[in-house]
Enzyme design. Structure first.
Site, PDB file in Angstrom:
ATOM      1  N   ILE A  78      54.410 -12.332  -3.233  1.00 31.94           N
ATOM      2  CA  ILE A  78      53.789 -11.245  -2.477  1.00 31.94           C
ATOM      3  C   ILE A  78      52.345 -11.582  -2.083  1.00 31.94           C
ATOM      4  O   ILE A  78      51.541 -10.697  -1.799  1.00 31.94           O
ATOM      5  CB  ILE A  78      53.827  -9.912  -3.255  1.00 31.94           C
ATOM      6  CG1 ILE A  78      53.046 -10.002  -4.575  1.00 31.94           C
ATOM      7  CG2 ILE A  78      55.262  -9.467  -3.507  1.00 31.94           C
ATOM      8  CD1 ILE A  78      52.787  -8.646  -5.227  1.00 31.94           C
ATOM      9  N   PHE A 115      50.018 -12.905  -3.948  1.00 30.67           N
ATOM     10  CA  PHE A 115      49.073 -12.680  -5.041  1.00 30.67           C
ATOM     11  C   PHE A 115      49.080 -13.916  -5.939  1.00 30.67           C
ATOM     12  O   PHE A 115      49.799 -14.880  -5.672  1.00 30.67           O
ATOM     13  CB  PHE A 115      49.498 -11.417  -5.808  1.00 30.67           C
ATOM     14  CG  PHE A 115      48.441 -10.856  -6.720  1.00 30.67           C
ATOM     15  CD1 PHE A 115      47.108 -10.815  -6.345  1.00 30.67           C
ATOM     16  CD2 PHE A 115      48.799 -10.344  -7.952  1.00 30.67           C
ATOM     17  CE1 PHE A 115      46.143 -10.296  -7.175  1.00 30.67           C
ATOM     18  CE2 PHE A 115      47.832  -9.815  -8.808  1.00 30.67           C
ATOM     19  CZ  PHE A 115      46.516  -9.796  -8.412  1.00 30.67           C
ATOM     20  N   THR A 143      56.131 -13.562 -10.543  1.00 30.25           N
ATOM     21  CA  THR A 143      56.562 -13.446  -9.143  1.00 30.25           C
ATOM     22  C   THR A 143      55.403 -13.231  -8.175  1.00 30.25           C
ATOM     23  O   THR A 143      55.626 -12.992  -6.988  1.00 30.25           O
ATOM     24  CB  THR A 143      57.548 -12.273  -9.016  1.00 30.25           C
ATOM     25  OG1 THR A 143      56.920 -11.083  -9.554  1.00 30.25           O
ATOM     26  CG2 THR A 143      58.828 -12.550  -9.809  1.00 30.25           C
ATOM     27  N   GLU A 144      54.175 -13.341  -8.654  1.00 28.28           N
ATOM     28  CA  GLU A 144      53.011 -13.004  -7.828  1.00 28.28           C
ATOM     29  C   GLU A 144      52.959 -13.782  -6.514  1.00 28.28           C
ATOM     30  O   GLU A 144      52.580 -13.231  -5.468  1.00 28.28           O
ATOM     31  CB  GLU A 144      51.715 -13.251  -8.626  1.00 28.28           C
ATOM     32  CG  GLU A 144      51.443 -12.229  -9.711  1.00 28.28           C
ATOM     33  CD  GLU A 144      52.065 -12.580 -11.054  1.00 28.28           C
ATOM     34  OE1 GLU A 144      51.655 -11.992 -12.068  1.00 28.28           O
ATOM     35  OE2 GLU A 144      52.974 -13.454 -11.079  1.00 28.28           O
ATOM     36  N   VAL A 145      53.336 -15.076  -6.541  1.00 28.58           N
ATOM     37  CA  VAL A 145      53.221 -15.890  -5.326  1.00 28.58           C
ATOM     38  C   VAL A 145      54.139 -15.378  -4.218  1.00 28.58           C
ATOM     39  O   VAL A 145      53.926 -15.677  -3.036  1.00 28.58           O
ATOM     40  CB  VAL A 145      53.535 -17.381  -5.603  1.00 28.58           C
ATOM     41  CG1 VAL A 145      52.457 -17.997  -6.468  1.00 28.58           C
ATOM     42  CG2 VAL A 145      54.909 -17.564  -6.229  1.00 28.58           C
TER      43      VAL A 145
END
Length: 257
Positions: free
Chosen positions: A137, A139, A133-135
């Site tokens: 936030i 990241f 799920t980084e993209v």
């Protein structure tokens, strides 16, 4: 309370994430404790297979939010050092001499999904969700991307990494991220049974050499990979396990590993 617990049972080394109140989120201290635990398990002569598991509802929710806030104040050099800290953990698990099985009893997200990805096998409950799920936030899933591309291929990895979508355990199994999906009631037993099968039927040396080759040959040219394979073949033939195994096979004896 220890953030990581280590126990040995029936030649299985159990490494348990133990921050249930934080959904086992990855802090600097937890990553350090995991690195230490894997070092201990790798050197433990009473352990043949390692199981990575977690306490509480989540397997691992990724980076600790409080820690992410601290990172915003870090210099580039400090962030690079911290990135290397996580890289060393993922690389250690991936390259470990012993087989590592992830026992995923809850959600494995972002860096937590990375932990499951770098293990040799993953067993999960149907309720578990997986995703990077980084993209979402701002990241990026930088370090684990290297391992995910190797594990499931570019097309499937591209979808997970760029969409940030969560997938079910069954969907994760369909794309090769998870090996087995089983109920919460049977998860521990399924993992134990599989680990015991590896322990009793497979040579530790053979599994070690095979893991080493899987990690190494993909970055080599065809000629270099085949040359490396030939040297490993010769090395394996000279091992005590191979001598013992072939002798038992020829004599039609049961091999005791």
């Amino acid at each position: 309370m220890n953030q990581v617990e280590y126990i040995v049972q029936d030649r299985i080394g159990y490494i348990t994430l133990n921050r249930p109140e934080k959904r086992n989120a990855l802090s600097f201290e937890l990553v350090a404790a995991l690195k230490d635990a894997f070092d201990v398990a790798e050197k433990d002569s009473t352990v043949k297979v390692i199981v990575l598991r977690a306490s509480g509802e989540a397997f691992c929710a990724g980076a600790d939010l409080g820690y992410l806030q601290q990172l915003q104040k870090f210099s580039y050099e400090e962030n690079l050092a911290d990135s290397n800290h996580l890289k060393e953990l993922f690389q250690k698990i991936y390259m470990l001499k012993k087989v590592v099985i992830a026992q995923v009893q809850g959600h494995a997200l972002a860096g937590g999904c990375g932990l499951a990805t770098v293990c040799d096998f993953s067993f999960a409950v149907p309720e578990a969700k997986f995703g990077y799920t980084e993209v979402k936030i701002g990241f990026i899933p930088a370090i684990v991307m290297i391992f995910l591309l190797r594990k499931i291929g570019e097309a499937k990895a591209r979808h997970l990494l760029l969409s940030g979508d969560l997938v079910t355990a069954e969907e994760a199994r369909a794309i090769g991220l998870v090996n087995t999906v089983t109920s919460k009631e049977t998860l521990a037993h399924e993992v134990y049974t599989f680990a015991q099968r590896l322990i009793t039927t497979n040579s530790a040396t053979s599994m070690e050499y095979t893991k080493q080759m899987i990690a190494s040959v993909q970055s080599l040219s065809l000629d270099d990979a085949l040359t490396f394979a030939s040297t490993m073949n010769a090395k394996a033939r000279a091992s005590e396990d191979c001598v013992k195994g072939i002798q038992a096979f020829l004599n039609k004896e049961k091999i005791s590993w």
